[in-house]
Design a protein around this motif. Structure first.
Motif, short mmCIF file in Angstrom:
data_model
loop_
_atom_site.label_atom_id
_atom_site.label_comp_id
_atom_site.label_asym_id
_atom_site.label_seq_id
_atom_site.Cartn_x
_atom_site.Cartn_y
_atom_site.Cartn_z
N ARG A 35 0.92 -1.12 -0.12
CA ARG A 35 0.01 -0.17 -0.47
C ARG A 35 0.67 1.43 0.38
NH1 ARG A 35 -4.78 -0.38 4.20
NH2 ARG A 35 -5.40 -1.75 2.37
N ARG A 36 1.26 2.64 -1.25
CA ARG A 36 1.87 3.13 -0.92
C ARG A 36 3.72 2.92 -0.98
NH1 ARG A 36 -0.21 8.23 -1.68
NH2 ARG A 36 -2.54 7.96 -1.78
N GLN A 37 3.54 1.53 -1.52
CA GLN A 37 4.88 1.56 -1.58
C GLN A 37 5.74 0.54 -0.13
OE1 GLN A 37 6.51 0.81 -4.73
NE2 GLN A 37 4.45 1.67 -5.67
N ARG A 38 4.59 0.26 0.74
CA ARG A 38 4.72 -0.21 1.97
C ARG A 38 4.15 -1.07 2.08
NH1 ARG A 38 0.67 2.01 5.33
NH2 ARG A 38 -0.09 3.08 4.67
N ARG A 39 5.26 -2.29 3.12
CA ARG A 39 4.52 -3.31 3.25
C ARG A 39 3.59 -3.78 4.24
NH1 ARG A 39 8.63 -7.23 4.49
NH2 ARG A 39 7.66 -8.59 3.41
N LEU A 40 2.54 -4.06 4.05
CA LEU A 40 1.11 -3.52 4.99
C LEU A 40 0.91 -5.03 5.80
CD1 LEU A 40 -0.85 -2.31 6.77
CD2 LEU A 40 -2.86 -2.18 5.92
N PRO A 41 1.52 -5.73 6.61
CA PRO A 41 0.73 -6.90 7.49
C PRO A 41 -1.20 -6.75 7.57
CG PRO A 41 1.87 -5.62 9.13
CD PRO A 41 2.07 -5.17 7.78
N LEU A 42 -1.16 -8.13 7.11
CA LEU A 42 -2.76 -8.26 6.98
C LEU A 42 -3.37 -9.32 8.20
CD1 LEU A 42 -2.54 -8.49 2.75
CD2 LEU A 42 -3.53 -7.00 4.01
N LEU A 43 -3.23 -9.76 8.10
CA LEU A 43 -3.78 -10.73 10.52
C LEU A 43 -4.61 -9.83 10.81
CD1 LEU A 43 -0.61 -13.19 10.56
CD2 LEU A 43 -3.05 -13.69 9.52
N GLY A 44 -4.22 -8.31 10.82
CA GLY A 44 -5.50 -7.62 11.65
C GLY A 44 -6.70 -8.02 11.90
N GLY A 45 -7.32 -9.14 10.92
CA GLY A 45 -8.99 -9.51 11.13
C GLY A 45 -8.69 -10.64 11.27
N VAL A 46 -7.67 -11.25 11.98
CA VAL A 46 -7.55 -12.90 12.51
C VAL A 46 -8.00 -12.06 13.75
CG1 VAL A 46 -6.49 -14.24 13.79
CG2 VAL A 46 -6.37 -13.75 10.86
N ALA A 47 -7.45 -10.96 14.45
CA ALA A 47 -7.20 -10.24 15.89
C ALA A 47 -8.59 -9.82 16.25
CB ALA A 47 -6.39 -9.43 16.03
N VAL A 48 -9.71 -9.74 15.19
CA VAL A 48 -10.97 -9.38 15.57
C VAL A 48 -11.81 -10.16 15.62
CG1 VAL A 48 -13.15 -8.12 14.04
CG2 VAL A 48 -10.60 -6.92 13.97
N VAL A 49 -11.83 -11.57 14.35
CA VAL A 49 -12.39 -12.49 14.57
C VAL A 49 -12.18 -13.35 15.62
CG1 VAL A 49 -13.23 -14.52 13.31
CG2 VAL A 49 -12.62 -12.10 11.71
N ALA A 50 -10.91 -13.55 16.38
CA ALA A 50 -10.28 -13.98 17.09
C ALA A 50 -11.51 -13.44 18.74
CB ALA A 50 -9.07 -14.45 17.97
N VAL A 51 -11.18 -12.72 18.59
CA VAL A 51 -11.28 -11.25 19.70
C VAL A 51 -12.95 -11.75 19.80
CG1 VAL A 51 -11.69 -9.44 20.76
CG2 VAL A 51 -9.58 -10.44 20.05
N THR A 52 -13.54 -11.05 19.35
CA THR A 52 -15.26 -11.27 18.63
C THR A 52 -16.28 -12.56 19.49
OG1 THR A 52 -15.25 -9.32 16.55
CG2 THR A 52 -17.43 -11.24 16.99
N CYS A 53 -15.43 -13.91 18.56
CA CYS A 53 -16.00 -14.54 18.80
C CYS A 53 -15.71 -15.24 20.52
CB CYS A 53 -14.88 -16.03 18.03
SG CYS A 53 -16.08 -15.79 16.33
N LEU A 54 -14.48 -14.92 20.92
CA LEU A 54 -13.69 -15.46 21.80
C LEU A 54 -14.92 -14.69 23.06
CD1 LEU A 54 -12.21 -16.82 24.04
CD2 LEU A 54 -10.37 -14.72 23.75
N VAL A 55 -15.27 -12.99 23.14
CA VAL A 55 -15.83 -12.71 24.07
C VAL A 55 -17.13 -13.43 23.98
CG1 VAL A 55 -16.68 -10.59 24.67
CG2 VAL A 55 -13.87 -11.09 24.52
N ALA A 56 -17.44 -13.25 22.44
CA ALA A 56 -19.64 -13.87 22.97
C ALA A 56 -19.88 -15.65 23.06
CB ALA A 56 -19.71 -14.23 20.95
N TRP A 57 -18.44 -16.43 23.24
CA TRP A 57 -18.38 -17.38 23.41
C TRP A 57 -18.94 -18.03 24.75
CZ3 TRP A 57 -15.21 -19.81 26.14
CH2 TRP A 57 -15.22 -21.60 26.94
#
Length: 339
Positions: A35-57
């Protein structure tokens, strides 16, 4: 009420911490976007999904905040779609695979008893469309997260009005997790949602709206769901028209989204996201008011007219045309996603 506040607070803190922790592993594994010539890691979605499922569970397991009938199945289906998105982040998947996977998951979520078969099929189509539209928002720092948080609060308000407490708590937890992620995603972003997080966001929000509006007449239901997804739909419509008029492939990324059209007007990256977030808040507020009966569904025509006007004006704003697109594989595992 106290559990909802505690759950949201925990989700926000956990998502913020986990997003920070996943940044380095994503960089080392090459799960990145350029993104704009910089490397952007893409595991932020894993954090959102994991936390949402964990707290809901946790709320479901302790029976402090049970999800309710059908909501647990909705969350499981959303997690499966997120898993498909994670595969797309790590390995290249054809768009039709994402569409098919989302459609199959949606088929298990739509409450056909309340909607009927024709209404259920329309709901399924809306879920797929909205999910892909939200995925398209994940091209600029902070945009998908900002619109997602605003929409989650609106969808949660609609659920609360229907006394769907489990769904309302789930959406508040999700909004908090997304806010924690945004602490690292605001420009210049240190981590991104990726297909995992953006598909999860679109699927969870659109499915929740279908679940909430089940049993209502089709026209007002369409008005409500349109308002809550107006910004994502406007961006998708703009991209389709722009690339079609330029005779470019629809799936080839380029600077033709709403954010890119605002840059020539002098707005900063942060300012563009704030403006679109404000537009999302306005349209979501209209949708909530229609759902709760505070205003008639005729006011949605103003939202639709605003969307068409914005798209028409944006099409006339010149943007820098993309040069020859880089390969989808860069330096081994580094890849550039369609957006």
């Amino acid at each position: 009420m106290l559990y909802g506040i505690a759950a949201a607070t925990a989700a926000l803190l956990l998502a913020a911490v986990l997003s920070a922790l996943l940044r380095v592993p994503a960089l080392r594994a090459g799960i990145v976007d350029r993104r704009r010539q910089r490397r952007l890691p893409l595991l932020g979605g894993v954090a959102v999904v994991a936390v949402t499922c964990l707290v809901a569970w946790a709320g479901q397991w302790t029976r402090v905040a049970p999800l309710g009938e059908g909501v647990g199945r909705l969350l499981v289906a959303a997690a499966c779609v997120a898993g498909l998105g994670l595969v797309a982040d790590v390995w290249r998947l054809r768009p039709r695979v994402l569409v098919a996977g989302t459609a199959v998951a949606a088929a298990f979520v739509v409450p056909y008893q309340e909607t009927g078969v024709p209404g259920g099929l329309l709901g399924l189509g809306w879920i797929v469309l909205a999910t892909l539209a939200f995925k398209g928002l994940d091209h600029a720092d902070g945009l998908a997260g900002t619109v997602g948080v605003v929409t989650a609060f609106g969808a949660g308000a609609c659920a609360a009005a229907e006394v769907m407490d489990g769904l309302a708590v789930l959406l508040s937890v999700f909004a908090a997790a997304l806010t924690g992620f945004l602490m690292h995603n605001w420009h210049p972003a240190r981590i991104g949602l990726g297909a995992c997080g953006s598909l999860f966001t679109g699927f969870l929000l659109s499915s929740s709206l279908v679940f909430t509006r089940a049993g209502y007449d089709l026209t007002p239901s369409a008005a409500v769901v349109f308002c809550l997804g107006a910004v994502a739909l406007a961006d998708a419509l703009l991209v389709v028209l722009s690339r079609s008029l330029a005779r470019r492939p629809l799936l080839r990324r380029g600077p033709d989204h709403l954010v890119h059209r605002l840059r020539p007007l002098g707005l900063t990256p942060q300012g563009s996201v704030v403006l679109l977030g404000a537009g999302s808040f306005a349209s979501v507020l209209v949708g909530v008011l229609v759902h709760t009966g505070w205003t008639g569904d005729g006011v949605v025509a103003w939202v639709a007219g605003g969307v068409l006007l914005v798209v028409a004006i944006a099409l006339r704003i010149p943007v820098q045309q993309p040069r020859r697109m880089p390969s989808t594989q860069v330096r081994g595992q580094l890849r550039v996603r369609n957006g």
